[in-house]
Design a protein around this motif. Structure first.
Motif, PDB file in Angstrom:
ATOM      1  N   PHE A 101       0.805  -1.216   0.000  1.00 35.73           N
ATOM      2  CA  PHE A 101       0.000   0.000   0.000  1.00 35.73           C
ATOM      3  C   PHE A 101       0.844   1.274   0.000  1.00 35.73           C
ATOM      4  N   ALA A 102       2.089   1.192   0.417  1.00 38.49           N
ATOM      5  CA  ALA A 102       2.949   2.377   0.464  1.00 38.49           C
ATOM      6  C   ALA A 102       3.207   2.963  -0.924  1.00 38.49           C
ATOM      7  N   GLU A 103       3.336   2.112  -1.930  1.00 39.91           N
ATOM      8  CA  GLU A 103       3.685   2.561  -3.282  1.00 39.91           C
ATOM      9  C   GLU A 103       2.627   2.165  -4.306  1.00 39.91           C
ATOM     10  N   TRP A 104       1.377   2.104  -3.912  1.00 42.89           N
ATOM     11  CA  TRP A 104       0.351   1.527  -4.760  1.00 42.89           C
ATOM     12  C   TRP A 104      -0.839   2.457  -4.867  1.00 42.89           C
ATOM     13  N   SER A 105      -1.346   2.678  -6.065  1.00 43.57           N
ATOM     14  CA  SER A 105      -2.479   3.579  -6.290  1.00 43.57           C
ATOM     15  C   SER A 105      -3.518   2.932  -7.207  1.00 43.57           C
ATOM     16  N   PRO A 106      -4.338   2.042  -6.670  1.00 37.33           N
ATOM     17  CA  PRO A 106      -5.357   1.409  -7.510  1.00 37.33           C
ATOM     18  C   PRO A 106      -6.527   2.341  -7.800  1.00 37.33           C
ATOM     19  N   GLU A 107      -7.183   2.120  -8.924  1.00 37.76           N
ATOM     20  CA  GLU A 107      -8.406   2.837  -9.282  1.00 37.76           C
ATOM     21  C   GLU A 107      -9.587   2.023  -8.773  1.00 37.76           C
ATOM     22  N   VAL A 108     -10.395   2.627  -7.940  1.00 42.66           N
ATOM     23  CA  VAL A 108     -11.520   1.926  -7.327  1.00 42.66           C
ATOM     24  C   VAL A 108     -12.652   1.759  -8.340  1.00 42.66           C
ATOM     25  N   LEU A 109     -13.202   0.562  -8.381  1.00 46.08           N
ATOM     26  CA  LEU A 109     -14.364   0.287  -9.219  1.00 46.08           C
ATOM     27  C   LEU A 109     -15.644   0.354  -8.388  1.00 46.08           C
ATOM     28  N   ASP A 110     -15.586  -0.199  -7.176  1.00 44.80           N
ATOM     29  CA  ASP A 110     -16.767  -0.228  -6.317  1.00 44.80           C
ATOM     30  C   ASP A 110     -16.333  -0.539  -4.891  1.00 44.80           C
ATOM     31  N   PHE A 111     -17.250  -0.310  -3.956  1.00 49.95           N
ATOM     32  CA  PHE A 111     -16.987  -0.693  -2.575  1.00 49.95           C
ATOM     33  C   PHE A 111     -18.290  -1.159  -1.942  1.00 49.95           C
ATOM     34  N   ALA A 112     -18.155  -1.960  -0.892  1.00 54.32           N
ATOM     35  CA  ALA A 112     -19.312  -2.426  -0.125  1.00 54.32           C
ATOM     36  C   ALA A 112     -18.978  -2.309   1.354  1.00 54.32           C
ATOM     37  N   TRP A 113     -19.825  -1.626   2.092  1.00 50.70           N
ATOM     38  CA  TRP A 113     -19.671  -1.468   3.535  1.00 50.70           C
ATOM     39  C   TRP A 113     -20.749  -2.309   4.214  1.00 50.70           C
ATOM     40  N   GLU A 114     -20.314  -3.255   5.021  1.00 49.08           N
ATOM     41  CA  GLU A 114     -21.210  -4.125   5.768  1.00 49.08           C
ATOM     42  C   GLU A 114     -21.010  -3.841   7.259  1.00 49.08           C
ATOM     43  N   PRO A 115     -21.763  -2.863   7.812  1.00 49.37           N
ATOM     44  CA  PRO A 115     -21.528  -2.467   9.207  1.00 49.37           C
ATOM     45  C   PRO A 115     -21.742  -3.593  10.214  1.00 49.37           C
ATOM     46  N   GLU A 116     -22.701  -4.477   9.951  1.00 48.53           N
ATOM     47  CA  GLU A 116     -22.948  -5.572  10.891  1.00 48.53           C
ATOM     48  C   GLU A 116     -21.768  -6.542  10.956  1.00 48.53           C
ATOM     49  N   LYS A 117     -21.012  -6.634   9.881  1.00 53.58           N
ATOM     50  CA  LYS A 117     -19.815  -7.492   9.844  1.00 53.58           C
ATOM     51  C   LYS A 117     -18.544  -6.688  10.104  1.00 53.58           C
ATOM     52  N   ARG A 118     -18.699  -5.359  10.186  1.00 59.85           N
ATOM     53  CA  ARG A 118     -17.549  -4.455  10.343  1.00 59.85           C
ATOM     54  C   ARG A 118     -16.527  -4.693   9.232  1.00 59.85           C
ATOM     55  N   ARG A 119     -17.024  -4.724   8.001  1.00 57.74           N
ATOM     56  CA  ARG A 119     -16.180  -5.074   6.860  1.00 57.74           C
ATOM     57  C   ARG A 119     -16.384  -4.102   5.699  1.00 57.74           C
ATOM     58  N   LEU A 120     -15.271  -3.608   5.173  1.00 64.08           N
ATOM     59  CA  LEU A 120     -15.261  -2.788   3.965  1.00 64.08           C
ATOM     60  C   LEU A 120     -14.531  -3.576   2.890  1.00 64.08           C
ATOM     61  N   SER A 121     -15.202  -3.798   1.765  1.00 64.21           N
ATOM     62  CA  SER A 121     -14.595  -4.488   0.625  1.00 64.21           C
ATOM     63  C   SER A 121     -14.506  -3.513  -0.541  1.00 64.21           C
ATOM     64  N   ILE A 122     -13.354  -3.475  -1.162  1.00 67.27           N
ATOM     65  CA  ILE A 122     -13.117  -2.595  -2.305  1.00 67.27           C
ATOM     66  C   ILE A 122     -12.684  -3.450  -3.484  1.00 67.27           C
ATOM     67  N   THR A 123     -13.318  -3.233  -4.634  1.00 63.47           N
ATOM     68  CA  THR A 123     -12.816  -3.837  -5.870  1.00 63.47           C
ATOM     69  C   THR A 123     -12.136  -2.717  -6.653  1.00 63.47           C
ATOM     70  N   ALA A 124     -11.007  -3.050  -7.251  1.00 62.77           N
ATOM     71  CA  ALA A 124     -10.207  -2.033  -7.919  1.00 62.77           C
ATOM     72  C   ALA A 124      -9.451  -2.654  -9.085  1.00 62.77           C
ATOM     73  N   ILE A 125      -8.770  -1.786  -9.817  1.00 59.58           N
ATOM     74  CA  ILE A 125      -7.934  -2.229 -10.939  1.00 59.58           C
ATOM     75  C   ILE A 125      -6.641  -1.421 -10.901  1.00 59.58           C
ATOM     76  N   ASP A 126      -5.581  -2.066 -11.334  1.00 60.17           N
ATOM     77  CA  ASP A 126      -4.293  -1.382 -11.461  1.00 60.17           C
ATOM     78  C   ASP A 126      -3.535  -2.015 -12.612  1.00 60.17           C
ATOM     79  N   GLY A 127      -2.250  -1.777 -12.703  1.00 55.53           N
ATOM     80  CA  GLY A 127      -1.461  -2.321 -13.801  1.00 55.53           C
ATOM     81  C   GLY A 127      -1.370  -3.831 -13.812  1.00 55.53           C
ATOM     82  N   VAL A 128      -1.609  -4.474 -12.684  1.00 53.05           N
ATOM     83  CA  VAL A 128      -1.549  -5.936 -12.601  1.00 53.05           C
ATOM     84  C   VAL A 128      -2.866  -6.550 -13.049  1.00 53.05           C
ATOM     85  N   GLY A 129      -3.977  -5.950 -12.645  1.00 53.05           N
ATOM     86  CA  GLY A 129      -5.290  -6.472 -13.001  1.00 53.05           C
ATOM     87  C   GLY A 129      -6.325  -6.106 -11.957  1.00 53.05           C
TER      88      GLY A 129
END
Length: 163
Positions: free
Chosen positions: A102-130
């Motif tokens: 994460f120190a040297e990484w800048s992904p482009e976010v496609l979407d996110f999902a916040w599930e407060p009952e699970k205390r979970r944030l999921s992010i889908t993204a894309i970068d030069g790797v995929g």
């Protein structure tokens, strides 16, 4: 960095769009994580802190994960490759994402999902790797910004086109 450093702080996750926004870096603090968006993110007109009546792009902005921690992430999660329309899809091998990246990484976010009952944030993204999926845990999720200087990229799109 602290919540009081920001003019606006919202927990209205349904009124925030991170789509096509670049997560420039992550700041690890003792009270949580800050996902920094140097070029901002989009605040819809439905957000109670948006007085413009329009979908707007913030200036520099951040997402704060109170008591946040990085759980795990991987490139190629649920991705397949198909040589031709007649061949069977081949699952791509997942490549784990390490916290240190994460120190040297800048992904482009496609979407996110916040599930407060699970205390979970999921992010889908894309970068030069995929494509990748990134998962965090946190007690609270805050979207922070100081200004709404420009229209969001989807402001004047027909309703049936923007999702």
């Amino acid at each position: 960095m602290d919540l009081k450093d920001w003019r606006f702080c919202s927990q209205e996750d349904g009124t925030i769009s991170l789509h096509d926004c670049v997560m420039d870096h992550v700041e690890w603090e003792k009270d949580g994580l800050w996902l920094i968006f140097e070029d901002g993110f989009n605040v819809t007109k439905n957000n109670s802190l948006n007085p413009t009546g329009r979908h707007r792009l913030t200036g520099k902005a951040a997402v704060f994960l109170k008591s946040g921690s990085y759980l795990e992430g991987a490139w190629n999660r649920n991705c397949t490759w198909q040589a031709s329309a007649h061949s069977e899809p081949i699952p791509l091998q997942e490549i784990p994402i390490q916290r240190e990246q994460f120190a040297e990484w800048s992904p482009e976010v496609l979407d996110f999902a916040w599930e407060p009952e699970k205390r979970r944030l999921s992010i889908t993204a894309i970068d030069g790797v995929g494509y990748c999926e990134i998962n965090f845990s946190c007690e609270e999720l805050w979207f922070c910004w100081n200004e709404l200087p420009k229209d969001a990229w989807f402001q004047d799109w027909p309703k049936e086109v923007r999702k």
